[in-house]
Scaffold this motif. Structure first.
Motif, short mmCIF file in Angstrom:
data_model
loop_
_atom_site.label_atom_id
_atom_site.label_comp_id
_atom_site.label_asym_id
_atom_site.label_seq_id
_atom_site.Cartn_x
_atom_site.Cartn_y
_atom_site.Cartn_z
N ALA A 493 0.88 8.49 15.79
CA ALA A 493 0.35 7.23 15.26
C ALA A 493 -0.75 6.68 16.16
O ALA A 493 -1.78 6.18 15.68
CB ALA A 493 1.47 6.21 15.12
N ALA A 494 -0.54 6.78 17.48
CA ALA A 494 -1.55 6.29 18.42
C ALA A 494 -2.85 7.08 18.29
O ALA A 494 -3.95 6.50 18.30
CB ALA A 494 -1.02 6.38 19.85
N GLY A 495 -2.74 8.39 18.14
CA GLY A 495 -3.93 9.22 18.00
C GLY A 495 -4.68 8.96 16.71
O GLY A 495 -5.91 8.87 16.69
N VAL A 496 -3.92 8.81 15.61
CA VAL A 496 -4.54 8.55 14.31
C VAL A 496 -5.30 7.23 14.32
O VAL A 496 -6.44 7.14 13.83
CB VAL A 496 -3.45 8.55 13.21
CG1 VAL A 496 -3.97 7.89 11.94
CG2 VAL A 496 -3.00 9.97 12.91
N THR A 497 -4.71 6.18 14.88
CA THR A 497 -5.36 4.87 14.87
C THR A 497 -6.48 4.78 15.91
O THR A 497 -7.46 4.05 15.69
CB THR A 497 -4.33 3.75 15.10
OG1 THR A 497 -3.45 4.12 16.17
CG2 THR A 497 -3.51 3.52 13.85
N ALA A 498 -6.36 5.50 17.02
CA ALA A 498 -7.47 5.54 17.98
C ALA A 498 -8.69 6.21 17.34
O ALA A 498 -9.82 5.74 17.47
CB ALA A 498 -7.05 6.28 19.24
#
Length: 525
Positions: A493-498
């Motif tokens: 999730a962190a990678g997708v939103t970054a």
């Protein structure tokens, strides 16, 4: 050639009285609050369903995703239906279906019945959501007034999404698990009466034939991919069935796009993606929804299974996210005209990424403090992203495309939600299962261990069968395996939103493209 439909209803330029516009907004926003609530209200009951219905982790994912699957894949068709048959009537039909299906879900006695009822509720949402946004676009004139209205609409969606677990927790503390759906019955009936009296009807000035072939292709494509993602941990990511499902999904998606280019009356006119604000807004809200709903899916289980909160306590601890969204949604509506869609959406996605990183680094021995920080960041980020992208999407379209354009916003939210739950749930499940593989065979019987791999809730229940210290030690191992599984899920999730924040800075329209941060342009004929 498309037929021309002359519709007598008032447009913003003819001017409904402000009080009437306000009442219309209130009706659609209360309906959207309930729809947003039902996106997540069941999350807090998922641990209960493990015991009541014997649901496995993959079945829990299907209970959540059947709703998002039907809504996300049918909403485009329903948006075009609203443009052709009348937005008020499609809205009311969706609200009626949603209400009836909620009652069926409340009394479901099996996982299969609940999955089917949730799917029917998703169809109801597919009818409701684009119609409400198109109604707002038709009733409110472009500019500050429409931006404010869409900010309120977005806040209603987001707040409903975040308070769902809170409401569900309170209901579960007083009634049985099916009660979380019965709250829709009085609101649905009241909404139908209010809509009949207060919501004006409108249609697209130009409308062609419906596109059932496009609807079938879109549903089949999305269902194939989600099935593969959800079943991957159980069947193996390289199993013939999973690989075949991924391949079928890709081929069906290609067929859908080819059909949309070829047919005279497409469900999704690809020309609308020439609007930069719409194309960027759909992508960014999809990524934001991926993180928001996927994170809530994981967090609710963490609160109940690892931290030991009951459903009511879990709902209260999700409250800071709702409060943050309540502030961030209207604030985004104020900031968008000044800073532009690009800056506000990038900031929202960055906040969502930070929230996921905080939760990804939680240890099994940590309490609620870190989760509190994550909840505030989650709500604030969601409020920014949902509000600014919804305004950009609606603000970039002419009245002829309000229904289908609004539907792309709804589809992006629901497909992001479905994908987030599927991907993050699968990553969590895979790591959790691998963590339990390290449990000594002499410590836990093999048959018991295999059953415990279905979900952490099942493991905690089975641990009660083990004698003394063995049961306590197994509970600790299972919880540690779950927390270890949270890391890859939340880092995804962190990678997708970054990545989304970076894409926002690159793809979103710059400030000054239009007063609301969106880009208006004529459709190609």
């Amino acid at each position: 050639m498309p037929s021309v439909t002359h519709q007598p209803t008032a447009s913003p330029e003819t001017g409904d009285p402000p009080v009437r516009r306000g009442l219309t907004l209130a009706v659609v926003c209360v309906s959207m609050l309930v729809v947003g609530l039902d996106t997540t209200v069941l999350n807090v009951a998922l641990p209960t369903l493990v015991g009541e219905l014997g649901a496995s982790t993959s079945e829990l994912q299907w209970i959540v995703d059947s709703y998002a699957l039907m809504s996300g894949s049918l909403v485009l068709f329903c948006g075009s239906l609203a443009d052709r048959l009348g937005r008020k009537w499609i809205f009311m039909a969706g609200l009626a279906l949603f209400t009836v299906a909620s009652v069926v879900a409340a009394y479901a006695g099996s996982v299969a019945t609940l999955v089917l009822a949730r799917g029917a509720m998703g169809v109801g949402e597919a009818l409701i959501m684009p119609a409400t946004l198109a109604v707002i676009g038709n009733v409110f004139p472009r500019g500050a007034e429409r931006t404010k209205a869409i900010g309120i609409w977005s806040a209603a969606v987001g707040i409903g999404t975040v308070i769902g677990p809170m409401v569900g927790g309170w209901m579960l503390s007083h009634y049985w698990w099916g009660s979380v759906f019965l709250i829709n019955l009085p609101i649905g009936i009241a909404g139908l009466v209010a809509a009949a009296l207060l919501v004006p009807n409108s249609r697209a000035p130009e409308s062609g034939r419906l596109d059932p072939a496009g609807a079938l292709l879109s549903v089949a494509a999305v269902a194939s991919v989600l099935w593969a993602v959800i079943e991957g941990p159980d069947r193996g990511w390289t199993s013939p069935a999973v690989l075949a499902s991924f391949t079928a999904g890709a081929l069906l998606l290609a067929a859908f796009l080819a059909w949309q280019r070829r047919t005279d009356s497409p469900m999704l006119p690809l020309r609308i993606f020439r609007h930069r604000a719409l194309a960027a807004g759909d992508l960014l809200v999809l990524l934001g929804s991926f993180a928001l709903i996927g994170t809530l899916f994981v967090t609710v289980q963490h609160f109940q299974f690892v931290l030991g909160y009951n459903p009511g306590q879990t709902g209260l601890r999700l409250g800071p996210a709702a409060l943050a969204l309540l502030v961030a949604g209207p604030l985004a509506g104020l900031l968008a005209p000044r800073l532009g869609m690009r800056a506000v959406s990038a900031a929202g996605l960055a906040l969502l990424s930070m929230s996921a990183v905080v939760l990804a680094t939680v240890e099994a021995t940590d309490g609620y403090d870190r989760a509190l920080v994550a909840m505030v960041l989650l709500g604030a980020g969601a409020g920014f992203v949902i509000t600014v992208t919804s305004d950009a999407i609606v603000g970039s379209l002419p009245d002829t495309d309000l229904g289908v354009g609004s539907a792309t916003n709804s589809a992006a939210i629901q497909l992001g939600a479905a994908t987030g739950v599927a991907v993050m749930g699968s990553l969590l499940s895979s790591r959790y299962r691998a963590g339990l593989d390290d449990t000594p065979a002499s410590f836990v019987p093999e048959g018991l261990l295999e059953s415990a791999k279905e979900s952490l809730g099942t493991a905690l229940s089975l641990a009660e069968r083990l004698p003394g210290e063995a049961g306590t030690a197994f509970v600790e191992d299972a919880r540690r395996a779950f927390v270890d599984g949270m890391s890859p899920a939340l880092l995804a999730a962190a990678g997708v939103t970054a990545a989304g924040a970076l894409l926002a800075l690159i793809l979103a329209p710059p400030r000054g493209a239009e007063a609301t941060g969106t880009t208006h342009q004529k459709d190609a004929s």
